[in-house]
Design a protein around this motif. Structure first.
Motif, PDB file in Angstrom:
ATOM      1  N   ARG A  58      84.088   2.174 -18.315  1.00 15.40           N
ATOM      2  CA  ARG A  58      83.134   3.282 -18.368  1.00 15.40           C
ATOM      3  C   ARG A  58      83.859   4.619 -18.409  1.00 15.40           C
ATOM      4  N   PHE A  59      84.949   4.740 -17.666  1.00 13.84           N
ATOM      5  CA  PHE A  59      85.743   5.962 -17.735  1.00 13.84           C
ATOM      6  C   PHE A  59      86.370   6.122 -19.116  1.00 13.84           C
ATOM      7  N   CYS A  60      86.775   5.004 -19.692  1.00 15.50           N
ATOM      8  CA  CYS A  60      87.393   5.049 -21.022  1.00 15.50           C
ATOM      9  C   CYS A  60      86.413   5.570 -22.066  1.00 15.50           C
ATOM     10  N   SER A  61      85.167   5.120 -21.991  1.00 10.76           N
ATOM     11  CA  SER A  61      84.163   5.586 -22.949  1.00 10.76           C
ATOM     12  C   SER A  61      83.718   7.013 -22.642  1.00 10.76           C
ATOM     13  N   ALA A  62      83.644   7.357 -21.346  1.00  4.96           N
ATOM     14  CA  ALA A  62      83.207   8.704 -20.972  1.00  4.96           C
ATOM     15  C   ALA A  62      84.237   9.755 -21.365  1.00  4.96           C
ATOM     16  N   ALA A  63      85.527   9.388 -21.389  1.00  2.00           N
ATOM     17  CA  ALA A  63      86.575  10.348 -21.736  1.00  2.00           C
ATOM     18  C   ALA A  63      86.481  10.803 -23.185  1.00  2.00           C
ATOM     19  N   SER A  64      85.809  10.034 -24.025  1.00  2.00           N
ATOM     20  CA  SER A  64      85.653  10.397 -25.435  1.00  2.00           C
ATOM     21  C   SER A  64      84.334  11.097 -25.712  1.00  2.00           C
ATOM     22  N   HIS A  65      83.590  11.407 -24.664  1.00  2.00           N
ATOM     23  CA  HIS A  65      82.307  12.081 -24.851  1.00  2.00           C
ATOM     24  C   HIS A  65      82.520  13.518 -25.323  1.00  2.00           C
ATOM     25  N   GLU A  66      81.578  14.016 -26.100  1.00  2.60           N
ATOM     26  CA  GLU A  66      81.698  15.358 -26.674  1.00  2.60           C
ATOM     27  C   GLU A  66      81.822  16.430 -25.600  1.00  2.60           C
ATOM     28  N   LYS A  67      81.085  16.287 -24.504  1.00  2.14           N
ATOM     29  CA  LYS A  67      81.141  17.292 -23.440  1.00  2.14           C
ATOM     30  C   LYS A  67      82.520  17.337 -22.782  1.00  2.14           C
ATOM     31  N   VAL A  68      83.172  16.199 -22.697  1.00  3.97           N
ATOM     32  CA  VAL A  68      84.514  16.153 -22.103  1.00  3.97           C
ATOM     33  C   VAL A  68      85.524  16.811 -23.036  1.00  3.97           C
ATOM     34  N   LEU A  69      85.432  16.522 -24.321  1.00  2.00           N
ATOM     35  CA  LEU A  69      86.391  17.060 -25.285  1.00  2.00           C
ATOM     36  C   LEU A  69      86.242  18.567 -25.458  1.00  2.00           C
ATOM     37  N   VAL A  70      85.014  19.069 -25.409  1.00  2.00           N
ATOM     38  CA  VAL A  70      84.809  20.497 -25.636  1.00  2.00           C
ATOM     39  C   VAL A  70      85.290  21.331 -24.452  1.00  2.00           C
ATOM     40  N   HIS A  71      85.395  20.712 -23.267  1.00  2.00           N
ATOM     41  CA  HIS A  71      85.859  21.432 -22.083  1.00  2.00           C
ATOM     42  C   HIS A  71      87.300  21.081 -21.709  1.00  2.00           C
ATOM     43  N   ALA A  72      87.999  20.346 -22.551  1.00  2.00           N
ATOM     44  CA  ALA A  72      89.382  19.966 -22.240  1.00  2.00           C
ATOM     45  C   ALA A  72      90.254  21.208 -22.111  1.00  2.00           C
ATOM     46  N   SER A  73      91.088  21.231 -21.090  1.00  2.00           N
ATOM     47  CA  SER A  73      91.917  22.398 -20.805  1.00  2.00           C
ATOM     48  C   SER A  73      93.162  22.418 -21.684  1.00  2.00           C
ATOM     49  N   MET A  74      93.905  23.522 -21.592  1.00  2.00           N
ATOM     50  CA  MET A  74      95.153  23.638 -22.339  1.00  2.00           C
ATOM     51  C   MET A  74      96.138  22.556 -21.917  1.00  2.00           C
ATOM     52  N   GLY A  75      96.161  22.242 -20.618  1.00  2.00           N
ATOM     53  CA  GLY A  75      97.062  21.199 -20.146  1.00  2.00           C
ATOM     54  C   GLY A  75      96.735  19.839 -20.730  1.00  2.00           C
ATOM     55  N   ALA A  76      95.445  19.544 -20.856  1.00  2.00           N
ATOM     56  CA  ALA A  76      95.039  18.254 -21.414  1.00  2.00           C
ATOM     57  C   ALA A  76      95.359  18.149 -22.900  1.00  2.00           C
ATOM     58  N   LEU A  77      95.512  19.294 -23.576  1.00  2.00           N
ATOM     59  CA  LEU A  77      95.773  19.305 -25.017  1.00  2.00           C
ATOM     60  C   LEU A  77      97.248  19.475 -25.349  1.00  2.00           C
ATOM     61  N   THR A  78      98.064  19.738 -24.341  1.00  3.06           N
ATOM     62  CA  THR A  78      99.475  20.017 -24.579  1.00  3.06           C
ATOM     63  C   THR A  78     100.208  18.763 -25.038  1.00  3.06           C
ATOM     64  N   VAL A  79     101.020  18.931 -26.059  1.00  4.54           N
ATOM     65  CA  VAL A  79     101.839  17.829 -26.565  1.00  4.54           C
ATOM     66  C   VAL A  79     103.216  18.386 -26.907  1.00  4.54           C
ATOM     67  N   LYS A  80     104.241  17.594 -26.683  1.00  8.07           N
ATOM     68  CA  LYS A  80     105.598  18.010 -27.019  1.00  8.07           C
ATOM     69  C   LYS A  80     105.845  17.825 -28.512  1.00  8.07           C
ATOM     70  N   ALA A  81     106.643  18.729 -29.063  1.00  8.66           N
ATOM     71  CA  ALA A  81     106.932  18.652 -30.497  1.00  8.66           C
ATOM     72  C   ALA A  81     107.668  17.365 -30.847  1.00  8.66           C
ATOM     73  N   SER A  82     108.504  16.891 -29.935  1.00  8.52           N
ATOM     74  CA  SER A  82     109.252  15.660 -30.199  1.00  8.52           C
ATOM     75  C   SER A  82     108.352  14.430 -30.223  1.00  8.52           C
ATOM     76  N   LYS A  83     107.157  14.540 -29.635  1.00 10.72           N
ATOM     77  CA  LYS A  83     106.228  13.413 -29.592  1.00 10.72           C
ATOM     78  C   LYS A  83     105.006  13.633 -30.476  1.00 10.72           C
ATOM     79  N   TRP A  84     105.108  14.605 -31.383  1.00  6.31           N
ATOM     80  CA  TRP A  84     103.994  14.871 -32.293  1.00  6.31           C
ATOM     81  C   TRP A  84     103.802  13.686 -33.233  1.00  6.31           C
ATOM     82  N   SER A  85     102.572  13.251 -33.368  1.00  4.17           N
ATOM     83  CA  SER A  85     102.271  12.087 -34.193  1.00  4.17           C
ATOM     84  C   SER A  85     100.888  12.256 -34.802  1.00  4.17           C
ATOM     85  N   GLU A  86     100.520  11.300 -35.614  1.00  2.52           N
ATOM     86  CA  GLU A  86      99.195  11.331 -36.226  1.00  2.52           C
ATOM     87  C   GLU A  86      98.103  11.189 -35.171  1.00  2.52           C
ATOM     88  N   GLU A  87      98.394  10.441 -34.109  1.00  2.00           N
ATOM     89  CA  GLU A  87      97.417  10.298 -33.025  1.00  2.00           C
ATOM     90  C   GLU A  87      97.201  11.632 -32.306  1.00  2.00           C
TER      91      GLU A  87
END
Length: 354
Positions: free
Chosen positions: A78-107
């Motif tokens: 249930r947490f796995c499905s809820a994490a993909s909900h639109e309300k969760v994605l629209v409020h995701a913080s900068m920390g949740a969106l941060t990715v390292k350049a060395s790990k940049w991928s299509e995903e």
């Protein structure tokens, strides 16, 4: 007195016994195995859907790294499905969106694009910067940053202002100084320190706006005062989100161009925490004293001067004449057109309100 030994599951069943290793944490796989074997009813199944989404929204908006959301998704289905909900994605913080350049991928690209499509201004800004500077997709990058700026995202407003000042992605004729002043003024009104500095220097120099030394000095003093306050507050609270530090996307740019050098003849901004590259030759301005460093903005120049360049800036007249070095007007080397009128007689209020 003999005590009864507790009947803990053995380590053969996928996790270690807490009697022998009390401080060893279970892996997510071992925890899932434990729940499936020894917990008949999942306690999360009884939670209402709206409460579950509210929990995930709170977690996503305060996440300090993408692992916070990943670990939550591993807790249960249930947490796995809820994490993909639109309300969760629209409020995701900068920390949740941060990715390292060395790990940049299509995903990573797909996740940022998904968050941007839900209307997350932070995701739109970060993806826009990556598209514009790293993936060379100028139109898409500017469009994403403009969408973030329309949602009053201060970093997007400031970055668009830098693009307008430099004419990035185009020729020297594409510089729009008034637009840059307006964007920086809006970001400065929201408390963006770099925008305050940029606007202050523009007012002091009469760059894109009527010269007003007193007003420009006021913006510079406000920027320095706010930076000092945030530095002190950040030291009091080490994990404070108000501590003064570079945006995550600037760290990404620095790492990206360390791994993927810019095209030949294009240089990076010499402020170590900026990471912006030139989009055409001689786009950035050089230091007027030594000419050995270049910056994308006056704000970066001021920050680099405070931290490093003031200690190794050597005026041109002190150089060895045998080196044959001289200061060259970078815009004059572009060959893109006539001289640009960098001064404007309009007041700041008139430009912002126009």
């Amino acid at each position: 007195m003999r005590t009864r030994r507790a009947n803990y599951p053995s380590s053969d069943e996928g996790f270690s016994s807490p009697v022998r290793q009390k401080r060893r944490l279970m892996s997510p796989e071992a925890f899932s195995l434990f729940v499936s074997k020894y917990v008949k009813d999942n306690p999360f199944d009884a939670l209402p859907e709206d409460l579950l989404i509210s929990i995930m929204v709170s977690l996503g908006s305060s996440a300090s790294s993408p692992l916070d959301l990943v670990n939550a998704k591993l807790a249960c289905k249930r947490f796995c499905s809820a994490a993909s909900h639109e309300k969760v994605l629209v409020h995701a913080s900068m920390g949740a969106l941060t990715v390292k350049a060395s790990k940049w991928s299509e995903e990573s690209h797909k996740f940022l694009r998904l968050c941007a499509e839900t209307g997350n201004p932070e995701a739109r800004y970060m993806l826009g910067m990556i598209q514009f500077y790293c993936l060379m997709n100028r139109v898409s990058g500017v469009a994403l940053m403009a969408e973030a700026a329309s949602a009053s995202h201060p970093w997007a407003l400031y970055s668009l202002g830098v693009i307008q000042f430099n004419g990035s992605g185009g020729s020297r004729k594409d510089k729009m100084l008034r637009a840059g002043v307006v964007l920086c003024a809006k970001a400065a009104a929201m408390g963006h320190i770099d925008a305050m500095r940029e606007l202050g220097h523009c007012l002091q120099d009469g760059y894109g706006v009527k010269k007003n030394v007193q007003e420009g000095r006021k913006f510079l003093l406000q920027a320095n005062a706010k930076e000092a306050i945030l530095c002190v507050y950040g030291k009091c609270r080490k994990n404070s989100r108000w501590s003064v530090k570079a945006h995550a996307i600037n760290t990404f740019l620095v790492e990206w161009f360390a791994l993927h050098p810019a095209a030949r003849g294009l240089r990076l901004c010499c402020y170590s925490k900026c990471g912006r590259p030139e989009t055409r030759r001689h786009e950035f301005r050089r230091c007027s004293a030594c000419g050995s460093v270049n910056y994308c903005s006056r704000a970066c120049q001021a920050l680099d001067w405070k931290t490093k360049h003031r200690y190794n800036c050597t005026p041109v007249e002190n150089w060895d004449e045998r080196q044959g070095l001289e200061i060259v007007d970078q815009d004059a080397m572009d060959g893109d057109g006539d001289a640009l009128d960098e001064h404007d007689d309009a007041d700041l209020d008139d430009i912002v309100n126009s």
